[in-house]
Design an enzyme around this catalytic site. Sequence first.
Site, mmCIF file in Angstrom:
data_model
loop_
_atom_site.group_PDB
_atom_site.id
_atom_site.type_symbol
_atom_site.label_atom_id
_atom_site.label_comp_id
_atom_site.label_asym_id
_atom_site.label_seq_id
_atom_site.Cartn_x
_atom_site.Cartn_y
_atom_site.Cartn_z
ATOM 1 N N ASP A 18 0.816 -1.222 0.000
ATOM 2 C CA ASP A 18 0.000 0.000 0.000
ATOM 3 C C ASP A 18 0.853 1.278 0.000
ATOM 4 O OD1 ASP A 18 -2.126 -1.820 0.421
ATOM 5 O OD2 ASP A 18 -1.931 -1.647 2.590
ATOM 6 N N GLU A 225 -11.445 -0.228 -3.443
ATOM 7 C CA GLU A 225 -10.657 0.323 -2.315
ATOM 8 C C GLU A 225 -9.456 1.077 -2.862
ATOM 9 O OE1 GLU A 225 -9.343 -3.042 0.050
ATOM 10 O OE2 GLU A 225 -8.129 -3.841 -1.576
#
Length: 326
Positions: A18, A225
């Site tokens: 991420d 997401e």
Amino acid sequence: MAKPTPNKPLVTHIFTADPSAHVFEGKLYIYPSHDLDHDEPSNDNGDQYKMEDYHVLSMDNFDSPVVDHGEVLHVKDIPWASKQLWAPDAAYKNDKYYLFFPARDHDNIFRLGVATSDSPAGPFKAEENYIPGSFSIDPAVLVDEDNKAYVYFGGLWGGQLEKWQTREFKPDAEGPAPTDPALGPIVAELSDDMLTFKAEPKEISIVDENGNPILAGDEDRRFFEGPWVHKHNGYYYLSYSTGTTHYIVYAMSKNPEGPFEYKGRILEPVEGWTTHHSIVQFEDKWYLFYHDASLSGGVNHKRSVKYTEITYNEDGTIQTIHPYGD
Ligand code: FUB
């Protein structure tokens, strides 16, 4: 540590995911999640992503070694949080650095928190409470040219976004029917001190080339997401993961709060279930930071941060990247 190579793990001594990349003080700083090296089972709720702390990575440029600045924040030092420090982002304003991050609170509900530092390399000190009115996961912050700051966030399934459709937490709520508009990511303007929402969070509309909303059943294009917003030639680019179909795609708008028009794919699927990215300009080039699970041999929750260059076409669209070649 070694110098970075495109499409190879930035670091190999820990698992990282991420990545949110920024240029601060003339250097590249990367704010990743720190995946724990465990062998417990996986589920659709994402319980295997049980991260407990954050490290910050930096490099002077792409020809210099990557530096791991060590642990900059741990869940035990966040009074409101219980577990799962998922995808963070950082921002600079008011001569301070802000780390925005999601975590589960003591009721097991994902909230967004802020921690501050005088240095982009941390360590960061967490605020006592989560951002009032915050929910779900994956905060990404844009400080615009007019100095207004926006936080974009949201994620389905384990990220709980579908449980907040009424703006109250409904533990049994499901997402929309496949023929209904998909849930969009959420945007909230931040207060001048960056610690609270200035206004109620709003859902972003993502539409197709005819202005019709992308539908929940359109899993190749709908938001899942990992929202990220960057600005290029006067356009805001909202990019995100499609989750179940594993693409990073993007949509464009003249307005930071949308609506955004879907434009195409930035990154084809990588090894591992999740895909999550950021886009940053360094000197005169643009880069995609992303992750995959190749270093762990495909273990979904043991990921590694990588980077590659991105190319814009004349009309502002972005060329699709095939992470392992064509
Ligand atoms: O790393 C945990 C979660 O996996 C992130 O919050 C999502 O974006 C996905 O990458």
